[in-house]
Design a protein around this motif. Structure first.
Motif, PDB file in Angstrom:
ATOM      1  N   MET A   1       3.686  39.901 -16.763  1.00 25.83           N
ATOM      2  CA  MET A   1       5.106  40.131 -16.890  1.00 25.83           C
ATOM      3  C   MET A   1       5.870  38.811 -16.966  1.00 25.83           C
ATOM      4  O   MET A   1       6.766  38.675 -17.783  1.00 25.83           O
ATOM      5  CB  MET A   1       5.571  40.966 -15.696  1.00 25.83           C
ATOM      6  CG  MET A   1       7.001  41.315 -15.748  1.00 25.83           C
ATOM      7  SD  MET A   1       7.251  42.481 -17.071  1.00 25.83           S
ATOM      8  CE  MET A   1       8.765  43.195 -16.626  1.00 25.83           C
ATOM      9  N   ILE A   2       5.504  37.846 -16.107  1.00 27.52           N
ATOM     10  CA  ILE A   2       6.196  36.550 -16.119  1.00 27.52           C
ATOM     11  C   ILE A   2       5.929  35.830 -17.436  1.00 27.52           C
ATOM     12  O   ILE A   2       6.845  35.268 -18.040  1.00 27.52           O
ATOM     13  CB  ILE A   2       5.780  35.689 -14.910  1.00 27.52           C
ATOM     14  CG1 ILE A   2       6.198  36.373 -13.617  1.00 27.52           C
ATOM     15  CG2 ILE A   2       6.404  34.293 -14.994  1.00 27.52           C
ATOM     16  CD1 ILE A   2       5.698  35.706 -12.364  1.00 27.52           C
ATOM     17  N   GLU A   3       4.665  35.865 -17.894  1.00 29.14           N
ATOM     18  CA  GLU A   3       4.316  35.212 -19.159  1.00 29.14           C
ATOM     19  C   GLU A   3       5.109  35.819 -20.311  1.00 29.14           C
ATOM     20  O   GLU A   3       5.553  35.105 -21.212  1.00 29.14           O
ATOM     21  CB  GLU A   3       2.818  35.326 -19.434  1.00 29.14           C
ATOM     22  CG  GLU A   3       1.987  34.416 -18.562  1.00 29.14           C
ATOM     23  CD  GLU A   3       0.501  34.517 -18.865  1.00 29.14           C
ATOM     24  OE1 GLU A   3       0.097  35.390 -19.662  1.00 29.14           O
ATOM     25  OE2 GLU A   3      -0.247  33.722 -18.294  1.00 29.14           O
ATOM     26  N   GLU A  12      -3.988  29.281 -14.105  1.00 31.54           N
ATOM     27  CA  GLU A  12      -4.752  30.190 -13.242  1.00 31.54           C
ATOM     28  C   GLU A  12      -4.375  29.950 -11.783  1.00 31.54           C
ATOM     29  O   GLU A  12      -4.303  28.813 -11.324  1.00 31.54           O
ATOM     30  CB  GLU A  12      -6.253  29.961 -13.441  1.00 31.54           C
ATOM     31  CG  GLU A  12      -7.138  30.937 -12.723  1.00 31.54           C
ATOM     32  CD  GLU A  12      -7.040  32.359 -13.286  1.00 31.54           C
ATOM     33  OE1 GLU A  12      -7.170  33.294 -12.485  1.00 31.54           O
ATOM     34  OE2 GLU A  12      -6.821  32.522 -14.493  1.00 31.54           O
ATOM     35  N   GLY A  13      -4.124  31.028 -11.036  1.00 34.82           N
ATOM     36  CA  GLY A  13      -3.850  30.944  -9.606  1.00 34.82           C
ATOM     37  C   GLY A  13      -2.505  30.340  -9.248  1.00 34.82           C
ATOM     38  O   GLY A  13      -2.315  29.862  -8.133  1.00 34.82           O
ATOM     39  N   PHE A  14      -1.535  30.388 -10.172  1.00 37.27           N
ATOM     40  CA  PHE A  14      -0.255  29.725  -9.921  1.00 37.27           C
ATOM     41  C   PHE A  14       0.537  30.352  -8.782  1.00 37.27           C
ATOM     42  O   PHE A  14       1.463  29.730  -8.268  1.00 37.27           O
ATOM     43  CB  PHE A  14       0.595  29.680 -11.198  1.00 37.27           C
ATOM     44  CG  PHE A  14       1.287  30.984 -11.524  1.00 37.27           C
ATOM     45  CD1 PHE A  14       2.618  31.169 -11.202  1.00 37.27           C
ATOM     46  CD2 PHE A  14       0.592  32.018 -12.125  1.00 37.27           C
ATOM     47  CE1 PHE A  14       3.245  32.361 -11.493  1.00 37.27           C
ATOM     48  CE2 PHE A  14       1.219  33.211 -12.414  1.00 37.27           C
ATOM     49  CZ  PHE A  14       2.548  33.391 -12.102  1.00 37.27           C
TER      50      PHE A  14
END
Length: 83
Positions: A1-3, A12-14
């Motif tokens: 959704m954020i992307e 990865e893993g943000f």
């Protein structure tokens, strides 16, 4: 959704605590009852305000009846209230 919203590929893993810590962000787990003083302490740290003065609560006063009001043979040993 954020992307989809920002239209960028995210690392990865943000959203993990380790990633945030490695990138200079803070992450804390605080009990609900400690949330207000923790937020206040963090605000003081981040705004470089002086430390809050801790004022102890006054002890409750114990009042004793006048000697004339105490029936004869009554134990009148004062008992400290429980904290």
């Amino acid at each position: 959704m954020i992307e989809q919203t920002i239209r960028e590929k995210l690392p990865e893993g943000f959203q993990r605590a380790e990633y945030l810590k490695d990138h200079g962000m803070i992450d804390m787990v605080v009990h609900r009852h400690d949330l207000r003083p923790t937020l206040a302490r963090l605000c003081r740290i981040l705004t470089k305000s002086p430390a809050a003065e801790v004022v102890p609560k006054p002890a409750p006063s114990i009042t004793m009846p006048a000697p004339a009001q105490i029936p004869s043979g009554t134990d009148v040993t004062p008992v400290a209230p429980h904290a």
